[in-house]
Design an enzyme around this catalytic site. Sequence first.
Site, short mmCIF file in Angstrom:
data_model
loop_
_atom_site.label_atom_id
_atom_site.label_comp_id
_atom_site.label_asym_id
_atom_site.label_seq_id
_atom_site.Cartn_x
_atom_site.Cartn_y
_atom_site.Cartn_z
N ARG A 21 -4.10 0.35 -2.31
CA ARG A 21 -3.42 -1.00 -2.58
C ARG A 21 -2.95 -1.45 -3.85
O ARG A 21 -3.12 -0.91 -5.63
CB ARG A 21 -4.41 -1.64 -1.64
CG ARG A 21 -5.20 -1.69 -0.32
CD ARG A 21 -6.27 -2.34 -0.05
NE ARG A 21 -6.38 -1.88 1.40
CZ ARG A 21 -7.41 -1.59 1.80
NH1 ARG A 21 -8.95 -0.44 0.78
NH2 ARG A 21 -7.51 -0.79 3.00
N GLN B 68 1.17 -1.60 -0.25
CA GLN B 68 0.27 0.20 0.45
C GLN B 68 0.99 1.49 0.12
O GLN B 68 2.16 1.33 0.12
CB GLN B 68 -0.78 0.03 1.35
CG GLN B 68 -0.14 0.01 2.49
CD GLN B 68 -0.97 -0.63 3.75
OE1 GLN B 68 -1.38 0.73 4.46
NE2 GLN B 68 -1.47 -1.74 4.06
N GLU C 264 2.97 7.65 8.75
CA GLU C 264 2.78 7.37 9.73
C GLU C 264 4.10 7.20 10.22
O GLU C 264 5.37 6.19 9.21
CB GLU C 264 2.00 5.85 9.46
CG GLU C 264 2.45 4.98 7.65
CD GLU C 264 1.89 3.60 7.87
OE1 GLU C 264 1.54 2.92 7.71
OE2 GLU C 264 0.56 4.44 7.88
N HIS D 111 4.72 0.23 0.56
CA HIS D 111 4.97 -0.76 2.10
C HIS D 111 4.28 -2.00 1.90
O HIS D 111 3.19 -1.64 1.43
CB HIS D 111 5.85 0.19 2.68
CG HIS D 111 4.01 0.90 3.62
ND1 HIS D 111 4.17 1.92 2.56
CD2 HIS D 111 3.57 0.33 4.67
CE1 HIS D 111 2.85 2.63 3.32
NE2 HIS D 111 2.12 1.71 4.64
N HIS E 67 0.13 6.45 0.71
CA HIS E 67 -1.31 6.75 1.31
C HIS E 67 -0.49 8.57 0.25
O HIS E 67 0.88 8.19 0.03
CB HIS E 67 -0.82 7.55 2.74
CG HIS E 67 -0.91 6.39 3.45
ND1 HIS E 67 -1.99 4.65 3.51
CD2 HIS E 67 0.12 5.45 4.41
CE1 HIS E 67 -1.78 3.92 4.01
NE2 HIS E 67 -0.62 4.06 4.61
#
Length: 430
Positions: free
Chosen positions: A303, A95, A132, A284, A97
């Site tokens: 994804r 995935q 993140e 990642h 972001h």
Amino acid sequence: MFVQITNTPRDYAWGSERAITDLLGLEPTGKPEAELWLGAHPGSPSVIEHPEQVGGSRTLTEWLASEPERASGAHAGQLPYLLKILAADKPLSLQAHPTLAMARAGFDRENAAGLAADAPNRNYKDALHKPEVIYALSDTFDALCGFRSVDEIRAVIAELAAADARAAVSEPELLAALASQLRGHTAEALRTSVEWLLSGSEQVSALVAQVTALVNDDPQLAASAPDAAGSTPATAGPFADALATVRALAAEYPGDPGVVLSLLLNRVTLKRGEALFLPAGNIHAYLKGLGVELMAASDNVLRGGLTPKYIDVPELLHVLQFASLPVPYLEPEHPAPGVEVFQPDVIDFVLVRLALGEMSGDPADAVTTASYSPLGPAIVICTAGSLTVASATGEAVVSRGDSFYITPDEGPLTVSGSGELFLAAPGAAA
């Protein structure tokens, strides 16, 4: 104000049945327990242990909405981060972001198209980005993270091509087709390769089957496989971890193009106490391990495989950063004994680890008191021992498994005792 919060771990299929409960001293449910969410995200808002303390609000989301100034100060009822305990027993999806600008544009575009908020083909659940940090709590934490150098990818393909030449049924044209994608400069080569692998073509399906057979059946490649204890033979080649990842992914997701796509990515094993920062566009996948995860409060995920969920290849290609970069380890700052500060270059969050007493390391250097001043509303969770968190006006005893939301008016915090505590708060300006 110190407000005790809790939550129920999310039972995603890839979760561990015992890792979270063993860490926090809770009773196992018998189901997979993948993520414990601590925050105000509507997907799983934290539950307030004593609603009477906050006017009857049952969840953190309700309280932030009903008393925004009291609960969050200048953040106006919004919590810019989401803290999680994550326990992966099986690989998560590949995935990436979006950036903040991409998220806003995508969210507006899908709203204008009339896509329902819970539509399975919706990419953008909100207008936020999702950088993140993952901090390893288990002895090792395995992940795929970002693209290898093109030269390394070619070397992996060459090793597989040598195994193919040894095979009873050789199909050299399949690996040659993958190698042919890796032409041009780095960004072009990576983009072309990813787009081809996610094309759904019969040739790619045949390649996945061939690579899976090679890593499982070729004597030389199989000899590099880790043993039952996870140890890799000293004679293993430089890409033993990459080949072991292919074996594991093929067992969980047979035929998935992500099995071969994993060969394009850095394979990293964090030791306990090490952390990664995954910015927008970094492809990642977490493979196995227990960790503390802190992110912006978003649910936007594009994804690229290893999942039965929706994959939008054009949008993923739009989001991905096609660059070969080193593994993005995030080194902590050490402003004081017993305090580690993991501050990436985003303003959404900062992760702080406070380790005191027996958890602070060498007994000769042990400290039992430390201070930290969060820049806004904070959430703390204790993963070992028992600690007292105090401000000028109040305090709370936070023991293993306990979590508290701390309002910004409490100001500087002093932590004392013996144990390990993680604190999430808004970050400093980038």
